[in-house]
Design a protein around this motif. Structure first.
Motif, mmCIF file in Angstrom:
data_model
loop_
_atom_site.group_PDB
_atom_site.id
_atom_site.type_symbol
_atom_site.label_atom_id
_atom_site.label_comp_id
_atom_site.label_asym_id
_atom_site.label_seq_id
_atom_site.Cartn_x
_atom_site.Cartn_y
_atom_site.Cartn_z
ATOM 1 N N PRO A 87 0.835 -1.198 0.000
ATOM 2 C CA PRO A 87 0.000 0.000 0.000
ATOM 3 C C PRO A 87 0.868 1.245 0.000
ATOM 4 O O PRO A 87 1.982 1.257 0.530
ATOM 5 N N GLU A 88 0.371 2.324 -0.589
ATOM 6 C CA GLU A 88 1.167 3.552 -0.703
ATOM 7 C C GLU A 88 1.579 4.082 0.659
ATOM 8 O O GLU A 88 2.718 4.496 0.858
ATOM 9 N N ALA A 89 0.675 4.057 1.638
ATOM 10 C CA ALA A 89 0.998 4.581 2.969
ATOM 11 C C ALA A 89 2.090 3.764 3.619
ATOM 12 O O ALA A 89 2.998 4.306 4.253
ATOM 13 N N GLU A 90 2.027 2.416 3.425
ATOM 14 C CA GLU A 90 3.054 1.557 4.023
ATOM 15 C C GLU A 90 4.398 1.778 3.354
ATOM 16 O O GLU A 90 5.444 1.783 3.996
ATOM 17 N N ALA A 91 4.370 1.986 2.027
ATOM 18 C CA ALA A 91 5.612 2.252 1.311
ATOM 19 C C ALA A 91 6.242 3.552 1.775
ATOM 20 O O ALA A 91 7.447 3.652 1.965
ATOM 21 N N ALA A 92 5.425 4.586 1.955
ATOM 22 C CA ALA A 92 5.947 5.872 2.423
ATOM 23 C C ALA A 92 6.560 5.746 3.800
ATOM 24 O O ALA A 92 7.598 6.335 4.091
ATOM 25 N N LYS A 93 5.931 4.955 4.658
ATOM 26 C CA LYS A 93 6.457 4.743 6.002
ATOM 27 C C LYS A 93 7.809 4.048 5.937
ATOM 28 O O LYS A 93 8.743 4.384 6.669
ATOM 29 N N ALA A 94 7.917 3.065 5.013
ATOM 30 C CA ALA A 94 9.169 2.334 4.894
ATOM 31 C C ALA A 94 10.299 3.238 4.449
ATOM 32 O O ALA A 94 11.435 3.112 4.886
ATOM 33 N N VAL A 95 9.973 4.187 3.492
ATOM 34 C CA VAL A 95 10.998 5.087 2.989
ATOM 35 C C VAL A 95 11.582 5.934 4.113
ATOM 36 O O VAL A 95 12.777 6.189 4.174
ATOM 37 N N LYS A 96 10.742 6.359 5.038
ATOM 38 C CA LYS A 96 11.180 7.252 6.093
ATOM 39 C C LYS A 96 11.776 6.508 7.292
ATOM 40 O O LYS A 96 12.233 7.134 8.229
ATOM 41 N N ASP A 97 11.725 5.173 7.262
ATOM 42 C CA ASP A 97 12.192 4.387 8.397
ATOM 43 C C ASP A 97 13.706 4.525 8.535
ATOM 44 O O ASP A 97 14.446 4.272 7.593
ATOM 45 N N SER A 98 14.152 4.937 9.691
ATOM 46 C CA SER A 98 15.581 5.167 9.904
ATOM 47 C C SER A 98 16.305 3.933 10.406
ATOM 48 O O SER A 98 17.531 3.934 10.499
ATOM 49 N N ARG A 99 15.595 2.867 10.739
ATOM 50 C CA ARG A 99 16.248 1.664 11.221
ATOM 51 C C ARG A 99 16.951 0.949 10.077
ATOM 52 O O ARG A 99 16.430 0.906 8.959
ATOM 53 N N PRO A 100 18.115 0.358 10.317
ATOM 54 C CA PRO A 100 18.811 -0.338 9.227
ATOM 55 C C PRO A 100 18.008 -1.533 8.733
ATOM 56 O O PRO A 100 17.426 -2.276 9.521
ATOM 57 N N LEU A 101 17.996 -1.719 7.429
ATOM 58 C CA LEU A 101 17.411 -2.903 6.831
ATOM 59 C C LEU A 101 18.506 -3.950 6.701
ATOM 60 O O LEU A 101 19.578 -3.685 6.165
ATOM 61 N N ARG A 102 18.241 -5.148 7.185
ATOM 62 C CA ARG A 102 19.210 -6.247 7.071
ATOM 63 C C ARG A 102 18.843 -7.096 5.859
ATOM 64 O O ARG A 102 17.696 -7.540 5.717
ATOM 65 N N LEU A 103 19.804 -7.311 4.975
ATOM 66 C CA LEU A 103 19.556 -8.094 3.774
ATOM 67 C C LEU A 103 20.709 -9.032 3.490
ATOM 68 O O LEU A 103 21.821 -8.832 3.992
ATOM 69 N N LEU A 161 17.981 -1.402 -7.821
ATOM 70 C CA LEU A 161 18.104 -2.215 -6.614
ATOM 71 C C LEU A 161 18.010 -1.339 -5.365
ATOM 72 O O LEU A 161 17.299 -1.677 -4.409
ATOM 73 N N VAL A 162 18.698 -0.213 -5.343
ATOM 74 C CA VAL A 162 18.681 0.655 -4.167
ATOM 75 C C VAL A 162 17.278 1.188 -3.907
ATOM 76 O O VAL A 162 16.826 1.249 -2.753
ATOM 77 N N GLN A 163 16.573 1.562 -4.942
ATOM 78 C CA GLN A 163 15.212 2.065 -4.759
ATOM 79 C C GLN A 163 14.304 0.989 -4.174
ATOM 80 O O GLN A 163 13.471 1.262 -3.306
ATOM 81 N N ALA A 164 14.454 -0.254 -4.618
ATOM 82 C CA ALA A 164 13.655 -1.347 -4.074
ATOM 83 C C ALA A 164 13.999 -1.587 -2.606
ATOM 84 O O ALA A 164 13.111 -1.837 -1.777
ATOM 85 N N LEU A 165 15.276 -1.492 -2.269
ATOM 86 C CA LEU A 165 15.692 -1.702 -0.875
ATOM 87 C C LEU A 165 15.175 -0.598 0.031
ATOM 88 O O LEU A 165 14.841 -0.836 1.197
ATOM 89 N N GLU A 166 15.122 0.615 -0.488
ATOM 90 C CA GLU A 166 14.645 1.733 0.324
ATOM 91 C C GLU A 166 13.177 1.580 0.720
ATOM 92 O O GLU A 166 12.740 2.147 1.724
ATOM 93 N N LEU A 167 12.419 0.800 -0.033
ATOM 94 C CA LEU A 167 10.998 0.636 0.246
ATOM 95 C C LEU A 167 10.678 -0.653 0.994
ATOM 96 O O LEU A 167 9.518 -0.902 1.312
ATOM 97 N N ALA A 168 11.668 -1.463 1.270
ATOM 98 C CA ALA A 168 11.417 -2.735 1.960
ATOM 99 C C ALA A 168 11.014 -2.484 3.409
ATOM 100 O O ALA A 168 11.353 -1.461 4.011
#
Length: 495
Positions: free
Chosen positions: A17-33, A230-237
Motif C-alpha cells: 500500500p502507498e501509505a506503508e511504502a511511504a512509512k518504509a521510505v522514512k524508516d531510519s532503522r537499518p534494513l538487514r539483507l 536495486l537501491v530504490q527497491a531496498l529503500e521501500l522494503a
C-alpha cells in the motif's frame, strides 16, 4: 544518482500500500539483507558495486582495492568482489566462504548487508546470514537461469522467515539486454517464490560489474524496463518486527547482588512490557506482576523487543536460566512434541531416532528427531518417508522431548521459534531448525534403539510400574511421566 521513482509507483511494484511504502521510505532503522544464489552469479561483485556507488568505500579502502586488483578489467574498474572476500582462501580461489557483513546508507535509509557463499558445502553459512535478514537479494546469472543451488537458497531464505525477495538477473549485458530472457527467468522465479509462500517479489535486470540498475538506472540501455533500481527497491522494503506478539523474555541469568534484590536478566525476544503488567513464568506456569524494569544505568518505564533488561517481580518465585517470562495473553506453545523444518549442516546428516541436544535461546534440552519428509529441490516437492537427512538436505521432522519444551512458531517469532541441534558425541552443530506447529499426538509409544519409551500421565505411569506384568519387562521399557498440565491437554484433546 537518478531520481527515485515516486512512492505510488514503487508501492505498486512491491505490492505494498502507498501509505506503508511511504512509512518504509522514512524508516531510519537499518534494513538487514542478504545476497544469495549459486556460485559465480556475482554476489560479492554486486555488494562491492553497491558500496562503491553509494560512497561507502573510504579512500584508504579504495587505494587498497586498486592495489589488490592488479590489472583492471576492460572497463577500467577494480575487482569489487575484493571489498567482501577478505579471507586469503577466498581471494586465491575467487569464491566466498564465510559470511561478510557490510554497512552502507543512502539519503533515505541505512543498510546492513550479508554476502553469503554460493557453494553447496557452505550452505550452513548462507543459513546463518539468512537467519537475521529482512530481505533476500537472490542473484541469477542471466545466461544460466535458475539452478538447483538457486532453488536451495530461495527455499532456505523462505524457511528462515524472509518474505521479501529481490530477483537480481545479473550479467544482463552478456545476453545483449534481451527482454525475453528477463521475462522467462522472472516468471520462473515468481512461480517458485509463490510455491514457497513469498509474494513480495521485485525482479530487476542488471549488470553488477557495470553498475546498471544497481544504484543508477539504465533506461537508455533497457528502455523496456521501467521498474526500480536495486537501491530504490531496498529503500521501500519493510523491517520485520517482534513487537507485535506477546511478551517474551528468555531468562539468561538470575541477578542477586544483595539480599534485597532479585532480577531476571535477558534480551526481550518479543512484545513489550511495563511495570504493573502480569506475567507467567514457563514452564512452571507461576503468575506474578512486574515491579520494575532495570537496565545498566536507569530504571525504565517500558521495554520492547531487542532491549536487554533486568526484570524485577513483585514476589519471590522460582525462576532459573532457560525459563521464559511471558505475557498472560498470547502465551507460547508448551508440550513434549513439535513439528519442525530443518537444514542439515554436517556431513553425517541427521540420524533418525538419535538423541540430540536442542538449544533454543538459553534453553538446552534432550530431543529425539524423527525425519518425516525431505524437499526435492529439482521438483520443489516434499518426498515422504525420509529415512535420513544428508548434509544440506531440507526436511520436515518430529521433535520428541523428555521435558516440557517452550516454542512459538517461527512464523510468529524468529527468536523463540528457532533452534539448533548439537551432536552430544562431538558437540558439533548438526542442524538449524524452525518450529512449525505443536504436535497433536500427545504422549504415546516411541522406540529408542532396543528400548521402548512410554509417555504416560503420572498416575497411570505409577500404576503400570507397580504391576507384575511390567516387572518382567523393566529392563526393556522406560516410562516418562507427563505432568498434570500435560494430562489435562491430553484429556482436552480427547474431548
Amino acid at each position: 544518482m537518478t531520481a527515485p521513482a515516486n512512492t505510488a509507483a514503487l508501492a505498486e511494484v512491491q505490492d505494498l500500500p502507498e501509505a506503508e511504502a511511504a512509512k518504509a521510505v522514512k524508516d531510519s532503522r537499518p534494513l538487514r539483507l542478504i545476497t544469495c544464489g549459486s556460485v559465480d552469479d556475482g554476489k560479492s561483485t554486486l555488494i562491492g558495486r553497491l558500496l562503491w556507488d553509494t560512497k561507502a568505500v573510504k579512500e584508504d579502502q579504495a587505494a587498497a582495492l586498486s592495489r589488490d586488483s592488479g590489472k583492471q578489467n576492460d572497463l577500467g574498474l577494480p575487482d569489487f568482489a575484493l571489498l567482501l572476500d577478505g579471507l586469503q582462501a577466498e581471494r586465491e580461489q575467487g569464491i566466498t566462504i564465510d559470511v561478510a557483513y557490510r554497512y552502507f546508507s543512502t539519503d533515505r535509509r541505512s543498510f546492513i548487508v550479508a554476502d553469503t557463499p554460493g557453494h553447496e558445502q557452505y550452505t550452513r553459512n548462507m543459513a546463518t546470514g539468512a537467519s537475521t535478514a529482512d530481505l533476500a537479494v537472490l542473484l541469477v546469472d542471466a545466461r544460466a537461469g535458475l539452478l538447483e543451488q538457486t532453488r536451495r537458497h530461495a527455499t532456505i531464505a523462505s524457511l528462515m522467515g524472509i518474505k521479501q525477495f529481490v530477483l537480481a538477473v545479473n550479467k544482463f549485458d552478456l545476453v545483449s539486454y534481451d527482454k525475453s530472457v528477463f521475462d522467462r527467468i522472472s516468471h520462473e522465479f515468481k512461480e517458485l517464490a509463490l510455491s514457497l509462500g513469498v509474494r513480495q517479489i521485485t525482479a530487476i535486470p542488471m549488470s553488477a560489474l557495470k553498475g546498471e540498475n544497481v544504484v543508477y538506472g539504465a533506461s537508455t540501455i533497457m528502455p523496456w524496463y521501467d521498474g526500480p533500481t536495486l537501491v530504490q527497491a531496498l529503500e521501500l522494503a519493510t523491517i520485520r518486527t517482534a513487537t507485535a506478539g506477546g511478551f517474551r523474555l528468555p531468562v539468561q541469568r538470575v541477578s542477586r547482588p544483595g539480599e534485597s534484590f532479585r532480577g531476571y536478566q535477558g534480551t526481550v525476544a518479543g512484545g513489550s512490557i511495563k511495570p504493573g503488567d502480569s506475567v507467567a513464568i514457563l514452564p512452571s506456569g507461576i503468575v506474578a506482576n512486574v515491579k520494575q524494569i532495570v537496565t545498566f544505568d536507569l530504571v525504565r518505564n517500558a521495554a520492547v523487543a531487542g532491549d536487554a533488561i533486568t526484570l524485577v517481580l513483585d514476589r519471590q518465585v522460582d525462576v532459573s536460566r532457560g525459563d521464559m517470562i511471558v505475557s498472560l495473553d498470547g502465551q507460547p506453545m508448551t508440550g513434549l512434541g513439535f513439528d519442525a523444518q530443518l537444514v542439515a549442516l554436517q556431513p553425517g546428516g541427521i540420524e533418525p531416532g538419535k538423541r540430540y541436544w536442542l538449544k533454543a535461546g538459553s534453553r538446552r534440552q534432550r530431543v529425539v528427531v524423527q525425519p518425516v519428509s525431505q524437499l526435492e529441490l529439482s521438483s520443489g516437492k516434499w518426498k515422504p518417508h525420509a529415512e535420513t537427512l544428508a548434509m544440506n538436505a531440507i526436511g520436515k521432522v518430529r521433535l520428541s522431548f523428555d521435558e516440557l519444551a517452550i516454542f512459538d512458531t517461527y512464523e510468529q517469532n524468529r527468536a523463540t521459534g528457532a533452534f539448533i541441534l548439537i551432536d552430544p558425541d562431538t558437540n558439533n552443530t548438526v542442524a538449524g531448525g524452525m518450529v512449525t506447529a505443536k504436535r497433536s499426538d500427545l504422549g504415546g509409544i516411541h522406540r529408542e534403539g532396543e528400548r521402548v519409551l512410554l509417555s504416560l500421565p503420572a498416575d497411570l505411569a505409577e500404576e503400570l510400574m507397580a504391576s507384575e506384568a511390567f516387572a518382567a519387562r523393566r529392563d526393556d521399557v522406560d516410562i516418562r511421566r507427563i505432568s498434570g498440565q500435560r494430562s489435562n491437554e491430553i484429556f482436552e484433546t480427547l474431548e
